[in-house]
Design a protein around this motif. Structure first.
Motif, PDB file in Angstrom:
ATOM      1  N   VAL A  87     -12.854  12.718 -12.518  1.00 33.29           N
ATOM      2  CA  VAL A  87     -12.045  13.457 -11.560  1.00 33.29           C
ATOM      3  C   VAL A  87     -10.658  12.822 -11.488  1.00 33.29           C
ATOM      4  N   TYR A  88      -9.712  13.603 -11.023  1.00 35.27           N
ATOM      5  CA  TYR A  88      -8.386  13.087 -10.710  1.00 35.27           C
ATOM      6  C   TYR A  88      -8.321  12.879  -9.202  1.00 35.27           C
ATOM      7  N   PHE A  89      -7.851  11.724  -8.805  1.00 40.21           N
ATOM      8  CA  PHE A  89      -7.703  11.391  -7.389  1.00 40.21           C
ATOM      9  C   PHE A  89      -6.230  11.149  -7.122  1.00 40.21           C
ATOM     10  N   PHE A  90      -5.702  11.817  -6.099  1.00 45.02           N
ATOM     11  CA  PHE A  90      -4.314  11.637  -5.689  1.00 45.02           C
ATOM     12  C   PHE A  90      -4.285  11.312  -4.200  1.00 45.02           C
ATOM     13  N   ALA A  91      -3.440  10.374  -3.830  1.00 37.77           N
ATOM     14  CA  ALA A  91      -3.268  10.034  -2.421  1.00 37.77           C
ATOM     15  C   ALA A  91      -1.796   9.745  -2.164  1.00 37.77           C
ATOM     16  N   SER A  92      -1.347  10.113  -0.990  1.00 34.50           N
ATOM     17  CA  SER A  92       0.010   9.836  -0.565  1.00 34.50           C
ATOM     18  C   SER A  92      -0.068   9.243   0.837  1.00 34.50           C
ATOM     19  N   ILE A  93       0.640   8.155   1.035  1.00 33.05           N
ATOM     20  CA  ILE A  93       0.551   7.401   2.282  1.00 33.05           C
ATOM     21  C   ILE A  93       1.951   7.175   2.833  1.00 33.05           C
ATOM     22  N   TYR A  94       2.131   7.542   4.089  1.00 39.88           N
ATOM     23  CA  TYR A  94       3.374   7.250   4.796  1.00 39.88           C
ATOM     24  C   TYR A  94       3.022   6.306   5.939  1.00 39.88           C
ATOM     25  N   GLU A  95       3.757   5.194   6.011  1.00 42.19           N
ATOM     26  CA  GLU A  95       3.492   4.223   7.069  1.00 42.19           C
ATOM     27  C   GLU A  95       4.813   3.688   7.592  1.00 42.19           C
ATOM     28  N   ASP A  96       4.898   3.616   8.911  1.00 40.37           N
ATOM     29  CA  ASP A  96       6.011   2.908   9.539  1.00 40.37           C
ATOM     30  C   ASP A  96       5.437   2.064  10.672  1.00 40.37           C
ATOM     31  N   LYS A  97       6.280   1.505  11.539  1.00 44.15           N
ATOM     32  CA  LYS A  97       5.767   0.595  12.568  1.00 44.15           C
ATOM     33  C   LYS A  97       5.002   1.324  13.675  1.00 44.15           C
ATOM     34  N   HIS A  98       5.086   2.674  13.702  1.00 42.51           N
ATOM     35  CA  HIS A  98       4.413   3.434  14.751  1.00 42.51           C
ATOM     36  C   HIS A  98       3.155   4.166  14.301  1.00 42.51           C
ATOM     37  N   MET A  99       3.116   4.563  13.027  1.00 37.13           N
ATOM     38  CA  MET A  99       2.039   5.455  12.599  1.00 37.13           C
ATOM     39  C   MET A  99       1.686   5.284  11.129  1.00 37.13           C
ATOM     40  N   LEU A 100       0.538   5.877  10.795  1.00 35.45           N
ATOM     41  CA  LEU A 100       0.039   5.916   9.423  1.00 35.45           C
ATOM     42  C   LEU A 100      -0.419   7.348   9.168  1.00 35.45           C
ATOM     43  N   ILE A 101       0.156   7.990   8.140  1.00 31.81           N
ATOM     44  CA  ILE A 101      -0.209   9.362   7.789  1.00 31.81           C
ATOM     45  C   ILE A 101      -0.649   9.355   6.329  1.00 31.81           C
ATOM     46  N   THR A 102      -1.830   9.911   6.077  1.00 32.23           N
ATOM     47  CA  THR A 102      -2.389   9.900   4.725  1.00 32.23           C
ATOM     48  C   THR A 102      -2.854  11.297   4.339  1.00 32.23           C
ATOM     49  N   LYS A 103      -2.888  11.525   3.036  1.00 32.62           N
ATOM     50  CA  LYS A 103      -3.538  12.709   2.507  1.00 32.62           C
ATOM     51  C   LYS A 103      -4.051  12.380   1.118  1.00 32.62           C
ATOM     52  N   TYR A 104      -5.083  13.099   0.718  1.00 30.48           N
ATOM     53  CA  TYR A 104      -5.634  12.906  -0.616  1.00 30.48           C
ATOM     54  C   TYR A 104      -6.179  14.225  -1.141  1.00 30.48           C
ATOM     55  N   ALA A 105      -6.336  14.290  -2.452  1.00 27.92           N
ATOM     56  CA  ALA A 105      -6.934  15.454  -3.098  1.00 27.92           C
ATOM     57  C   ALA A 105      -7.695  14.977  -4.324  1.00 27.92           C
ATOM     58  N   ILE A 106      -8.811  15.636  -4.590  1.00 28.38           N
ATOM     59  CA  ILE A 106      -9.632  15.336  -5.761  1.00 28.38           C
ATOM     60  C   ILE A 106      -9.805  16.632  -6.545  1.00 28.38           C
ATOM     61  N   TYR A 107      -9.560  16.564  -7.855  1.00 22.85           N
ATOM     62  CA  TYR A 107      -9.679  17.712  -8.752  1.00 22.85           C
ATOM     63  C   TYR A 107     -10.576  17.333  -9.919  1.00 22.85           C
ATOM     64  N   ASP A 108     -11.294  18.319 -10.460  1.00 22.87           N
ATOM     65  CA  ASP A 108     -12.015  18.054 -11.695  1.00 22.87           C
ATOM     66  C   ASP A 108     -11.037  18.179 -12.866  1.00 22.87           C
ATOM     67  N   LEU A 109     -11.498  17.897 -14.063  1.00 22.49           N
ATOM     68  CA  LEU A 109     -10.601  17.903 -15.223  1.00 22.49           C
ATOM     69  C   LEU A 109     -10.111  19.303 -15.579  1.00 22.49           C
ATOM     70  N   LYS A 110     -10.776  20.320 -15.077  1.00 21.99           N
ATOM     71  CA  LYS A 110     -10.356  21.690 -15.346  1.00 21.99           C
ATOM     72  C   LYS A 110      -9.311  22.170 -14.348  1.00 21.99           C
ATOM     73  N   GLY A 111      -9.013  21.348 -13.348  1.00 25.27           N
ATOM     74  CA  GLY A 111      -8.014  21.711 -12.353  1.00 25.27           C
ATOM     75  C   GLY A 111      -8.590  22.327 -11.103  1.00 25.27           C
ATOM     76  N   LYS A 112      -9.904  22.320 -10.966  1.00 24.29           N
ATOM     77  CA  LYS A 112     -10.532  22.887  -9.772  1.00 24.29           C
ATOM     78  C   LYS A 112     -10.447  21.879  -8.627  1.00 24.29           C
ATOM     79  N   PHE A 113      -9.966  22.331  -7.481  1.00 29.74           N
ATOM     80  CA  PHE A 113      -9.885  21.495  -6.286  1.00 29.74           C
ATOM     81  C   PHE A 113     -11.302  21.240  -5.780  1.00 29.74           C
ATOM     82  N   LEU A 114     -11.661  19.959  -5.617  1.00 31.68           N
ATOM     83  CA  LEU A 114     -12.998  19.601  -5.161  1.00 31.68           C
ATOM     84  C   LEU A 114     -13.030  19.158  -3.704  1.00 31.68           C
ATOM     85  N   ASN A 115     -12.018  18.414  -3.283  1.00 28.41           N
ATOM     86  CA  ASN A 115     -12.025  17.861  -1.937  1.00 28.41           C
ATOM     87  C   ASN A 115     -10.625  17.361  -1.603  1.00 28.41           C
ATOM     88  N   GLY A 116     -10.327  17.302  -0.329  1.00 26.39           N
ATOM     89  CA  GLY A 116      -9.041  16.772   0.097  1.00 26.39           C
ATOM     90  C   GLY A 116      -9.027  16.633   1.599  1.00 26.39           C
TER      91      GLY A 116
END
Length: 151
Positions: A87-116
Motif C-alpha cells: 500500500v501507499y501511505f501518505f501523511a501530512s502533519i502541521y504543528e505549532d505551539k498551540h495545536m497539532l493537525i494531522t491527516k493520512y491516506a492509504i491507497y492500494d497499488l491500483k490507486g484505490k482509496f482504502l482508508n484515511g
C-alpha cells in the motif's frame, strides 16, 4: 459492420480500463502522489506542513511499525486490513505551539482509496496558559484535499 464497431468500442474500453487499474503499479511514492489528482479521493499535503510522509508499505506489520514511529502525532488507530498487500501511505502533519493537525491516506497499488482520516489536537500547555482559544470553523476536518489547515 455494426458488430465490428461494437468490438472496436469494447476493445478500446477494456484497454482503457486495464490502463487505469494499473496506473500506480510499481510507481515510486512521489510519482504515485502526483497521480492522485486523477483519483476521486484526492489527497493533498498541507502547504505549510511541519512534516510530510510518503511511503510504500508491505502489509499490516509495516503499517504497525510506522504507527509506532508516528505515535507522538496522535494518528489514532490506523486500519490493519491489508495483511499481505503493498500500500501507499501518505501523511501530512502541521504543528505549532498551540495545536497539532494531522491527516493520512492509504491507497492500494491500483490507486484505490482504502482508508484515511483527519485529526486535530489542542496542546495541553497552550490551553492551560490561555494561549489556545478554540478552533476556527472546521479547520480542514474530513478534508483529504484541504491544503492549508489553519485557514
Amino acid at each position: 459492420m455494426k458488430s465490428k464497431f461494437i468490438i472496436i468500442l469494447l476493445t478500446t474500453f477494456l484497454s482503457l480500463n486495464v490502463a487505469w487499474n494499473v496506473f500506480a503499479k510499481d510507481k515510486p511514492e512521489d510519482e504515485f502522489y502526483s497521480s492522485l489528482s486523477k483519483n476521486e479521493h484526492e489527497y493533498k499535503e498541507y502547504q505549510n506542513a511541519t512534516l510530510n510522509i510518503r511511503k510504500k508499505l508491505n502489509g499490516s506489520s509495516e503499517l504497525r511499525d510506522l504507527e509506532k514511529e508516528l505515535d507522538k502525532y496522535n494518528f489514532g488507530d490506523l486500519s490493519y486490513d491489508y495483511p499481505d498487500i503493498e500500500v501507499y501511505f501518505f501523511a501530512s502533519i502541521y504543528e505549532d505551539k498551540h495545536m497539532l493537525i494531522t491527516k493520512y491516506a492509504i491507497y492500494d497499488l491500483k490507486g484505490k482509496f482504502l482508508n484515511g482520516g483527519v485529526g486535530r489536537t489542542a496542546k495541553k500547555e497552550a490551553v492551560l496558559n490561555g494561549e489556545f482559544n478554540g478552533w476556527k470553523d472546521n479547520v480542514g476536518e474530513d478534508e483529504l484535499s484541504d491544503n492549508n489547515p489553519t485557514d
